[in-house]
Write an enzyme that holds these catalytic residues in place. Sequence first.
Site, PDB file in Angstrom:
ATOM      1  N   TRP A 101      -3.188 -14.886  -4.964  1.00 22.90           N
ATOM      2  CA  TRP A 101      -2.898 -13.500  -5.373  1.00 22.90           C
ATOM      3  C   TRP A 101      -1.425 -13.244  -5.075  1.00 22.90           C
ATOM      4  CZ3 TRP A 101      -7.161 -10.439  -7.029  1.00 22.90           C
ATOM      5  CH2 TRP A 101      -6.813  -9.139  -7.449  1.00 22.90           C
ATOM      6  N   SER A 105      -6.128 -13.131  -0.438  1.00 22.91           N
ATOM      7  CA  SER A 105      -5.964 -13.210   1.020  1.00 22.91           C
ATOM      8  C   SER A 105      -7.293 -13.059   1.754  1.00 22.91           C
ATOM      9  CB  SER A 105      -4.987 -12.138   1.497  1.00 22.91           C
ATOM     10  OG  SER A 105      -3.691 -12.457   1.059  1.00 22.91           O
ATOM     11  N   GLU A 143      -9.963 -14.401   1.127  1.00 26.11           N
ATOM     12  CA  GLU A 143     -10.629 -15.706   1.196  1.00 26.11           C
ATOM     13  C   GLU A 143      -9.916 -16.679   2.139  1.00 26.11           C
ATOM     14  OE1 GLU A 143     -10.126 -14.144  -1.996  1.00 26.11           O
ATOM     15  OE2 GLU A 143     -12.163 -13.388  -1.700  1.00 26.11           O
ATOM     16  N   ILE A 179       0.069  -6.566  -1.105  1.00 27.11           N
ATOM     17  CA  ILE A 179       1.033  -5.523  -1.476  1.00 27.11           C
ATOM     18  C   ILE A 179       0.286  -4.222  -1.741  1.00 27.11           C
ATOM     19  CG2 ILE A 179       2.832  -4.843  -3.121  1.00 27.11           C
ATOM     20  CD1 ILE A 179       3.440  -7.802  -3.555  1.00 27.11           C
ATOM     21  N   GLU A 230      -2.506   1.537  -5.333  1.00 28.67           N
ATOM     22  CA  GLU A 230      -2.844   2.962  -5.373  1.00 28.67           C
ATOM     23  C   GLU A 230      -4.121   3.282  -4.600  1.00 28.67           C
ATOM     24  OE1 GLU A 230      -2.957   3.948  -9.484  1.00 28.67           O
ATOM     25  OE2 GLU A 230      -0.797   3.722  -9.725  1.00 28.67           O
ATOM     26  N   THR A 231      -4.887   2.236  -4.253  1.00 24.85           N
ATOM     27  CA  THR A 231      -6.165   2.476  -3.580  1.00 24.85           C
ATOM     28  C   THR A 231      -6.083   2.022  -2.123  1.00 24.85           C
ATOM     29  OG1 THR A 231      -7.073   0.308  -4.055  1.00 24.85           O
ATOM     30  CG2 THR A 231      -7.323   1.980  -5.769  1.00 24.85           C
ATOM     31  N   HIS A 274      -7.471  -0.512  -0.902  1.00 25.94           N
ATOM     32  CA  HIS A 274      -7.691  -1.951  -0.803  1.00 25.94           C
ATOM     33  C   HIS A 274      -6.770  -2.593   0.225  1.00 25.94           C
ATOM     34  CE1 HIS A 274     -10.487  -3.556  -3.831  1.00 25.94           C
ATOM     35  NE2 HIS A 274     -10.218  -4.701  -3.250  1.00 25.94           N
ATOM     36  N   PHE A 307      -0.770 -16.740  11.279  1.00 23.81           N
ATOM     37  CA  PHE A 307      -0.805 -15.590  10.361  1.00 23.81           C
ATOM     38  C   PHE A 307       0.480 -15.559   9.514  1.00 23.81           C
ATOM     39  CE2 PHE A 307      -0.345 -10.930   9.545  1.00 23.81           C
ATOM     40  CZ  PHE A 307      -1.587 -10.676   8.992  1.00 23.81           C
ATOM     41  N   ARG A 362      11.140 -11.247   1.817  1.00 20.66           N
ATOM     42  CA  ARG A 362      10.607 -12.007   2.956  1.00 20.66           C
ATOM     43  C   ARG A 362       9.955 -13.328   2.546  1.00 20.66           C
ATOM     44  NH1 ARG A 362      10.940  -6.851   3.585  1.00 20.66           N
ATOM     45  NH2 ARG A 362      11.399  -5.911   5.615  1.00 20.66           N
TER      46      ARG A 362
HETATM   47  C1  DLZ Z   1      -8.378  -7.225  -4.858  1.00 20.73           C
HETATM   48  C2  DLZ Z   1      -7.034  -7.507  -4.268  1.00 20.73           C
HETATM   49  C3  DLZ Z   1      -6.012  -6.544  -4.318  1.00 20.73           C
HETATM   50  C4  DLZ Z   1      -6.192  -5.213  -4.947  1.00 20.73           C
HETATM   51  N1  DLZ Z   1      -4.801  -6.797  -3.812  1.00 20.73           N
HETATM   52  C5  DLZ Z   1      -4.571  -7.998  -3.217  1.00 20.73           C
HETATM   53  C6  DLZ Z   1      -3.295  -8.274  -2.665  1.00 20.73           C
HETATM   54  O1  DLZ Z   1      -2.329  -7.496  -2.732  1.00 20.73           O
HETATM   55  N2  DLZ Z   1      -3.127  -9.481  -2.073  1.00 20.73           N
HETATM   56  C7  DLZ Z   1      -4.141 -10.412  -1.980  1.00 20.73           C
HETATM   57  O2  DLZ Z   1      -3.933 -11.491  -1.401  1.00 20.73           O
HETATM   58  N3  DLZ Z   1      -5.350 -10.157  -2.512  1.00 20.73           N
HETATM   59  C8  DLZ Z   1      -5.586  -9.002  -3.133  1.00 20.73           C
HETATM   60  N4  DLZ Z   1      -6.798  -8.728  -3.672  1.00 20.73           N
HETATM   61  C9  DLZ Z   1      -7.820  -9.826  -3.715  1.00 20.73           C
HETATM   62  C10 DLZ Z   1      -8.678  -9.975  -2.453  1.00 20.73           C
HETATM   63  O3  DLZ Z   1      -7.942 -10.607  -1.415  1.00 20.73           O
HETATM   64  C11 DLZ Z   1      -9.912 -10.831  -2.767  1.00 20.73           C
HETATM   65  O4  DLZ Z   1      -9.499 -12.041  -3.362  1.00 20.73           O
HETATM   66  C12 DLZ Z   1     -10.877 -10.132  -3.730  1.00 20.73           C
HETATM   67  O5  DLZ Z   1     -11.221  -8.857  -3.229  1.00 20.73           O
HETATM   68  C13 DLZ Z   1     -12.158 -10.966  -3.926  1.00 20.73           C
HETATM   69  O6  DLZ Z   1     -12.835 -11.115  -2.707  1.00 20.73           O
END
Ligand code: DLZ
Length: 159
Positions: A31, A65, A67, A90, A93-94, A96, A121, A135
Site C-alpha cells: 500500500w 500495513s 498485514e 497516510i 478522510e476517515t 482508518h 517498526f 522520509r
Molecule cells: C485500507 C487502507 C487504507 C485506507 N490506508 C492504508 C494506508 O495508508 N497504508 C497502508 O499500509 N494500508 C492502508 N490500508 C490497507 C490496510 O492496511 C489493509 O491492507 C486492509 O484494510 C485489508 O486488511
Amino acid sequence: MTTANKNLSFFDKKSIPNASNFKFGVVVSKWNEKITNNLLDGVLDTLYSFNVVQSNIVVFEVPGSFELIYGAKKINEKNVDAIICLGSIIKGETKHFDFISNCVANGIKDLNIHLDVPVIFGVLTDDNEQQAIDRSGGKYGNKGVEAAITAIKMVNLGK
Ligand code: DLZ
C-alpha cells in the site's frame, strides 16, 4: 516526540557491528507502493553496505500495513535473526489511519514480546504524501535506512 530536522539516514558507521553472518526478514506492505519501494531500497542498500549477503535476506510482500503483523509471524519461520516491517500509512478522510496505525504499532509490540527475535517498526505514519516522500529517501532521509541500522544493532544485542 519531535523529529524536526532529524535525518533518518544519518548514523555513526563506526558504532555499527559487522553484520555479515546475520540473517534478516523484511516484510514490506504494497500500500503506497511508491513510498514502500523506497523504504525497501533503503533497507537493502544499508544491509549490503554492512556485508549482509543477498541469500541472508528474505523479503515477503503483503497488501497493506495491517498485514505486516501476520507477515512477520510467517517470515519468522525462516529462522531469521531480525524482522524489519516496512509500511506507509497516510492520513485520509476517515478514521482508518488511526485504527491501522494503532493496530500495527501494537501488533509489532506484541511480536517483540512473544517472538525470540527483534521486530523493527519501519512504518511511516504521515499526515500527507509529501511527508512520506520526505522520509523515504527525501529531505529527511529514509526510514528504511534507520530500520536496517536498528535491526543490525538489535541482532548484535541478542548475540
Ligand atoms: C485500507 C487502507 C487504507 C485506507 N490506508 C492504508 C494506508 O495508508 N497504508 C497502508 O499500509 N494500508 C492502508 N490500508 C490497507 C490496510 O492496511 C489493509 O491492507 C486492509 O484494510 C485489508 O486488511
